[in-house]
Scaffold this motif. Sequence first.
Motif, mmCIF file in Angstrom:
data_model
loop_
_atom_site.group_PDB
_atom_site.id
_atom_site.type_symbol
_atom_site.label_atom_id
_atom_site.label_comp_id
_atom_site.label_asym_id
_atom_site.label_seq_id
_atom_site.Cartn_x
_atom_site.Cartn_y
_atom_site.Cartn_z
ATOM 1 N N LEU A 1 20.434 7.345 -0.358
ATOM 2 C CA LEU A 1 19.368 6.459 -0.827
ATOM 3 C C LEU A 1 19.934 5.138 -1.321
ATOM 4 O O LEU A 1 19.403 4.056 -1.012
ATOM 5 C CB LEU A 1 18.596 7.161 -1.940
ATOM 6 C CG LEU A 1 17.242 6.562 -2.307
ATOM 7 C CD1 LEU A 1 16.321 6.542 -1.097
ATOM 8 C CD2 LEU A 1 16.625 7.365 -3.436
ATOM 9 N N ALA B 1 20.766 3.080 1.531
ATOM 10 C CA ALA B 1 19.554 2.512 2.142
ATOM 11 C C ALA B 1 19.111 1.293 1.361
ATOM 12 O O ALA B 1 18.787 0.238 1.939
ATOM 13 C CB ALA B 1 18.444 3.562 2.180
ATOM 14 N N LEU B 2 19.104 1.409 0.039
ATOM 15 C CA LEU B 2 18.716 0.262 -0.786
ATOM 16 C C LEU B 2 19.677 -0.898 -0.569
ATOM 17 O O LEU B 2 19.277 -2.064 -0.522
ATOM 18 C CB LEU B 2 18.694 0.662 -2.258
ATOM 19 C CG LEU B 2 17.457 1.491 -2.649
ATOM 20 C CD1 LEU B 2 17.650 2.098 -4.045
ATOM 21 C CD2 LEU B 2 16.213 0.635 -2.614
ATOM 22 N N VAL C 1 18.863 -2.957 2.444
ATOM 23 C CA VAL C 1 17.708 -3.838 2.289
ATOM 24 C C VAL C 1 18.028 -5.020 1.374
ATOM 25 O O VAL C 1 17.542 -6.130 1.587
ATOM 26 C CB VAL C 1 16.504 -3.037 1.747
ATOM 27 C CG1 VAL C 1 15.325 -3.948 1.469
ATOM 28 C CG2 VAL C 1 16.120 -1.964 2.746
ATOM 29 N N GLY D 1 4.175 -5.990 0.666
ATOM 30 C CA GLY D 1 5.169 -5.061 1.211
ATOM 31 C C GLY D 1 5.551 -3.996 0.207
ATOM 32 O O GLY D 1 5.553 -2.804 0.536
ATOM 33 N N ILE D 2 5.832 -4.443 -1.009
ATOM 34 C CA ILE D 2 6.241 -3.455 -2.029
ATOM 35 C C ILE D 2 5.097 -2.499 -2.341
ATOM 36 O O ILE D 2 5.284 -1.283 -2.436
ATOM 37 C CB ILE D 2 6.724 -4.182 -3.307
ATOM 38 C CG1 ILE D 2 8.050 -4.897 -2.994
ATOM 39 C CG2 ILE D 2 6.916 -3.205 -4.450
ATOM 40 C CD1 ILE D 2 8.523 -5.797 -4.097
ATOM 41 N N GLY E 1 4.741 -0.078 0.461
ATOM 42 C CA GLY E 1 5.839 0.882 0.424
ATOM 43 C C GLY E 1 5.590 1.941 -0.637
ATOM 44 O O GLY E 1 5.787 3.135 -0.393
ATOM 45 N N LEU F 1 2.946 4.306 0.488
ATOM 46 C CA LEU F 1 3.511 5.146 1.548
ATOM 47 C C LEU F 1 4.332 6.278 0.934
ATOM 48 O O LEU F 1 4.140 7.455 1.263
ATOM 49 C CB LEU F 1 4.382 4.262 2.443
ATOM 50 C CG LEU F 1 4.933 4.870 3.722
ATOM 51 C CD1 LEU F 1 3.788 5.165 4.663
ATOM 52 C CD2 LEU F 1 5.926 3.927 4.359
ATOM 53 N N LEU F 2 5.183 5.899 0.038
ATOM 54 C CA LEU F 2 6.067 6.893 -0.592
ATOM 55 C C LEU F 2 5.242 7.951 -1.328
ATOM 56 O O LEU F 2 5.459 9.150 -1.158
ATOM 57 C CB LEU F 2 7.011 6.192 -1.561
ATOM 58 C CG LEU F 2 7.985 7.106 -2.304
ATOM 59 C CD1 LEU F 2 8.908 7.769 -1.299
ATOM 60 C CD2 LEU F 2 8.764 6.333 -3.337
ATOM 61 N N PHE G 1 1.829 -1.734 9.411
ATOM 62 C CA PHE G 1 2.047 -0.889 8.238
ATOM 63 C C PHE G 1 0.757 -0.612 7.487
ATOM 64 O O PHE G 1 0.534 0.506 7.021
ATOM 65 C CB PHE G 1 3.083 -1.525 7.304
ATOM 66 C CG PHE G 1 4.466 -1.119 7.651
ATOM 67 C CD1 PHE G 1 5.311 -1.987 8.322
ATOM 68 C CD2 PHE G 1 4.928 0.148 7.337
ATOM 69 C CE1 PHE G 1 6.588 -1.589 8.661
ATOM 70 C CE2 PHE G 1 6.196 0.539 7.684
ATOM 71 C CZ PHE G 1 7.035 -0.327 8.356
ATOM 72 N N ILE H 1 13.872 7.284 2.222
ATOM 73 C CA ILE H 1 14.633 6.375 3.091
ATOM 74 C C ILE H 1 13.694 5.593 3.993
ATOM 75 O O ILE H 1 13.834 4.382 4.199
ATOM 76 C CB ILE H 1 15.678 7.165 3.921
ATOM 77 C CG1 ILE H 1 16.696 7.811 2.990
ATOM 78 C CG2 ILE H 1 16.372 6.244 4.913
ATOM 79 C CD1 ILE H 1 17.696 8.693 3.702
ATOM 80 N N PHE H 2 12.695 6.307 4.474
ATOM 81 C CA PHE H 2 11.724 5.654 5.368
ATOM 82 C C PHE H 2 11.023 4.513 4.645
ATOM 83 O O PHE H 2 10.883 3.409 5.168
ATOM 84 C CB PHE H 2 10.691 6.680 5.848
ATOM 85 C CG PHE H 2 9.741 6.149 6.869
ATOM 86 C CD1 PHE H 2 10.060 6.176 8.227
ATOM 87 C CD2 PHE H 2 8.524 5.603 6.487
ATOM 88 C CE1 PHE H 2 9.192 5.681 9.160
ATOM 89 C CE2 PHE H 2 7.652 5.101 7.420
ATOM 90 C CZ PHE H 2 7.988 5.143 8.768
ATOM 91 N N THR H 3 10.626 4.785 3.417
ATOM 92 C CA THR H 3 9.919 3.757 2.650
ATOM 93 C C THR H 3 10.813 2.553 2.395
ATOM 94 O O THR H 3 10.384 1.406 2.523
ATOM 95 C CB THR H 3 9.458 4.334 1.308
ATOM 96 O OG1 THR H 3 8.797 5.557 1.559
ATOM 97 C CG2 THR H 3 8.533 3.371 0.609
ATOM 98 N N VAL H 4 12.069 2.857 2.035
ATOM 99 C CA VAL H 4 13.002 1.753 1.786
ATOM 100 C C VAL H 4 13.139 0.907 3.043
ATOM 101 O O VAL H 4 13.060 -0.329 3.013
ATOM 102 C CB VAL H 4 14.366 2.298 1.332
ATOM 103 C CG1 VAL H 4 15.399 1.169 1.308
ATOM 104 C CG2 VAL H 4 14.237 2.922 -0.047
ATOM 105 N N GLY H 5 13.279 1.594 4.182
ATOM 106 C CA GLY H 5 13.418 0.871 5.453
ATOM 107 C C GLY H 5 12.180 0.039 5.740
ATOM 108 O O GLY H 5 12.267 -1.141 6.100
ATOM 109 N N ALA H 6 11.010 0.666 5.552
ATOM 110 C CA ALA H 6 9.751 -0.031 5.866
ATOM 111 C C ALA H 6 9.603 -1.259 4.978
ATOM 112 O O ALA H 6 9.246 -2.351 5.449
ATOM 113 C CB ALA H 6 8.573 0.911 5.668
ATOM 114 N N THR H 7 9.908 -1.077 3.688
ATOM 115 C CA THR H 7 9.800 -2.213 2.774
ATOM 116 C C THR H 7 10.772 -3.311 3.193
ATOM 117 O O THR H 7 10.453 -4.496 3.143
ATOM 118 C CB THR H 7 10.106 -1.743 1.347
ATOM 119 O OG1 THR H 7 9.465 -0.485 1.153
ATOM 120 C CG2 THR H 7 9.566 -2.722 0.343
ATOM 121 N N GLY H 8 11.933 -2.882 3.637
ATOM 122 C CA GLY H 8 12.909 -3.869 4.094
ATOM 123 C C GLY H 8 12.379 -4.669 5.264
ATOM 124 O O GLY H 8 12.518 -5.889 5.319
#
Lengths: 181, 636, 101
Positions: free
Chosen positions: A16, A19-20, A23, A96-97, A100, A103-104, B622, C15-22
Motif C-alpha cells: 500500500l 502504491a501511495l 501516486v 477525484g479524492i 476514491g 469507491l473504497l 469513474f 490499491i485499486f482506489t489509490v490507483g484510481a485516485t492517481g
Amino acid sequence: MSWSLLFFLLVGAVSLAAALGVVTSRQPVHSALFLLTNFATLAVLYITLDAQFLAAAQVIVYAGGIVILILFVIMLIGGDTNDFSAAQRAWSRTVGIALGTILLLTVSYSVLARMAGPSEETAALLQGGTPEAVGIALFTKYVLPFELIALLLLVALIGALVLGRQQEGAGEGIPSVKANE
Amino acid sequence: MLDLAWLILVFPALGALINLFIGDRLKERGIQVVASGAVLLSFVVSLRLFFGLSGLDEHHRTVTVHLWDWITIGSFRAPAALLIDPLSVTMALIVTGVGALIHIYAGGYMHGERNYQRFFVYLNFFILAMLVLILSNNFVGMFVGWEGVGLASYLLIGFYFDRHDESYGHYADAGKKAFLVNRIGDFGMMLAVFLIWTGVGSVVFEEVSQGSGALATGTATAICLLLLLAATGKSAQLPLFVWLPDAMAGPTPVSALIHAATMVTAGIYMVARTHFLWELAPMAGSLAAWVGGLTALLAATIALTQVDLKKILAYSTISQLGYMMLGVGVGAYAFAIFHLVTHAFFKALLFLAAGNVMHGLPDGELDIRKMGNLRAKMPTTYLLFVIGALALAGFPPLSGFFSKDGILLHVANHNILLYLVGLFTALLTAFYSFRAVFMAFCGEARDQHVHEHAHESPAVMTRPLWVLAILAVVGGALNLPLVLTMEHYLEAAVGKPAFHPSVPMELVLLAVSAVVALAGVGLAYGRYLKSTDSVAGKLAAGITGLVRPMEPIARNRWYVDEIYAAWIVGPLLGLSNWFTQVVDQGVVDGAVNLVGQANLYLGGALRKVHNGLVPTYALSLFCGVVALLLWFVIGG
Amino acid sequence: MMLETSYYLVLAALIFTVGATGVLLRRNALIIFMCIEMMLNSVNLTLIALARQWGDLEGQIFVFMIMAVAAAEVAVGLAILIANVRHRKSINIDEINLLKW
C-alpha cells in the motif's frame, strides 16, 4: 495473531505504501521504482495464495518487462510535469479524492459484509497454481484463448513498431520534455 | 393463323425500338420506312386476322389468344391475352390501316423537322398502345393500353414543347392539359375496374360478361357511370372535352391520327366492348346518350365560330364523337362503331388536307379569314377537303351519311328530343364544314401575301389522302341500309340491337337527313359565297341573323374553360398552395427543422463535454463506476 | 491456517482506489499509465484470491490472460506516448486532446 496474518499485514502495508508512493512522487523515476516494489509485494502475496506460477510470471512480466519498459521511456523522454499545481483543475482533485473514498468504502463494505474464508471442501478442490497445473489448463481447455493471446501480442508488437517509428524526414530524434516549467 | 395475332403488336414495338436505338443512323428515309413499314405489316396481320375470322362459323367468331399469365394473385387473374372478335378486328384494321396512311403522310409532312426520329418513335409507340387497348381480353390489359395512348398523346401534343403562340399558349401546356384532364377519366376507369372485380370476381371480358348477371342494378349503374366518366375523358365528351381543341398544338398528322381517327375513339370502343354491362344499367345508357347528344350540339355550335382550320376540325371531332356516344348510349353499338370507322376515314382525310393547307401556306397559316381562293393554288387538296367535308356533312351517298343516320335512326326510336338535337347538329355540321370550305378555298383571296406563297404539297402527302378519300366516299357501303353487312358482322361482339326499324321509317328518316345536310350546305353557300344582295344571300343572312346573339357565347366556347378555371382549377390551386406553404413548409418542414434544430442545440451543449481531454473522460468513467457500485451495494 | 479471503480483497480495493485516485489527480501521462497498471494488478490479486476461495483454477488462467493483455497494452500505449511526445513535445495529459477527432 497468527504468523501468517502478521506476514500478510507486513507485506500488505509495504504494498500500500508503494502504491501511495507511485501516486505521490514528483519524479516519474521514483514512481516507477515504487511501482516495482508494489509488483514485487503482490508477487509475494500470490505465493501465499497458492499461485506459484503466477507469482513467477508477475515478477518476469511486470517487474522484469513492463517496469523496465517504462523506465526506458522515462529515460527517453524524461519529463517532469508539475502537475500538483494545476490550479485550474482544483475541482477535479476534490472530486477525484471524493470518488476514491466512496469507491473504497463501498468495495470494503461489500467485501467485509459478505465474505467468509474458504471452506474446507472448496480449499481441498484447488490443486494449487503450480506451473504444471496452470500449463495443463492452458494447453488443454484454454488453448484457443492462449493462441489468440499470442496473436494479440504479435499485433501489439507490430503496432508499437509502427507507432514508434521515426517519421521520414523528422531526423531530430525524440525530444526531451520539460512540461509546465 | 389466329395464333399469330401477337405479331400485330410486335411490329410497332420493333419499329419504335429500332428507331429509338439506331434511328439516328437511318436518316429520314430509313426512319420513315421502318415506322411506316411496321404499321403496314401490322395492317397486313390485321387483314389476315379479319379473313381468318371471317372463315370461322358465324357464332364462333370470338377467339382468345393466350400469350402468357401476366398477373396472378390469388383468385385475381389478368392474363396477357388477345381477344380476337369482329369488334377488335374492325378496330385493329382502322388503327393500323388509317395509321399506316398517316405514317406515310407524316414522312412528308415532318420532312426537315428537328426530332424526326423522336416523332416516329412516339407514333409507333402510340400504335402499339392503341392495339394493346383494343386487343386485350381483360380490363387490366385494356387499362395499360388506355394509359399508353394517354402517354403517347401527351408526348405528341407537346412535341413542339418549346413553341409558344397566341392561339395555344405554351405548347407544352396543351400536352399537360390533355394529360391531366384524361387522368380524371382514367380514375373513373380504375374505380370501375375495381368495382367489376369486387362484383364479378374477374376482369376478363368474357367472364365478366357471363358473370354480370350477379351484379345488382345499382352496382352495374355505378360501374357504367364510372366507365362513362372514363369515356368522356378519352373521347372528349362533356364535361371533359376541353383538352381536345388544345391538343391541336401537336403536329397535324398527330391530330389526324390520335385526335380524330383512333385514340379518341377508345372511349366509344370501351363502351361497345362492355355493352353487356350497359344493358344492365339503362339509366347510365340514357345519361351517356344525353352526354353524347349535348356534346355533339355544343361542339357544333363552337365549331361554327372558330377561325382556326384545325380547331374547327377539332370541335367537329368532339361533335362527331358525341354522335358515337349517343349511339352507344341508345344501344346502337354497331352503328356507333360504324360511324367510328367512317369518321376515321373522313376526319383523317380532313385533318391531313388541313395539314396540306398549313404546309403550303407561309408560316403554317391556319386562320381561314386570311385564306380564300386556295382552290386555284392547291386543287388536289381542295378536292380532297371537299370530299371529306361532304362526308362529314352527311351528304348522300358518302359514308358519313349512312353511319350518322344509322345512329339517328336508333335515337329516333329511343327519344324523339335527342333525335331533334342530333338532327339540328347535323344541320350545323353541314354548315360549319362548308363554311370552312368556302372561306378557305373559294371566293376571293383575302390576304395577297398568303395567297401568293401558297403551293401544293408533294405527292407523298397527297397519295395517302386519295386512299382515305376513296374510303370516305365508299365507306358507307360497309353497312348499306337494308343490306346491313357490318352491323351483322359485329353482332357476334356487341349483340343484336334491340330495335329494328321498319323500312318506310328508315327511308323517311334517310330523306330527312339528306334534306338537312343539303340545307346546311346551301345555307353556308348563301352566307359565304353569295353577296347579301342576292335572294339566296338574303335568305341565308336572315337565318343566320336569328342566332347572331348566340355567337359570342359559342365563340368563347361556352366559357367552359373559364368556368373550369374559376371553379375547379382556381380553388384547387389555392388549396395546393395552401398545402405547400402552410402544411408542407410550415408543419411538415417545420417539424423536420425542429428536430434538426433541437439536435443541433443539444449537440452544441453536449460538445462542451466532449473536449478531447483524457482526464475528463476518465472522470466521467469513474463517476459511472462509482454510481454502479453504489447501486449494487445499497440497492442490491 | 489459511487467511481469510476478505483481507486480500480489502487490500486489493485499497490499491485499486489509490490507483484510481492517481489517474484522476496526476497530469503526467506516464504516471497515469503506471497507476493503471497498478489497478490492473489489484484486480489480479482479487481474481487469485477468489480462485483460492472457490477452489477453481480459472481465476488464475484469467490473470494469466490479463498479464498478456497488459503487456500488449503497455507496448502500444508507450508507443503512442512517444509518438505524441514527438508531435506535441509534451506528456501533460491536459494538452493531449486528440480524442476529439
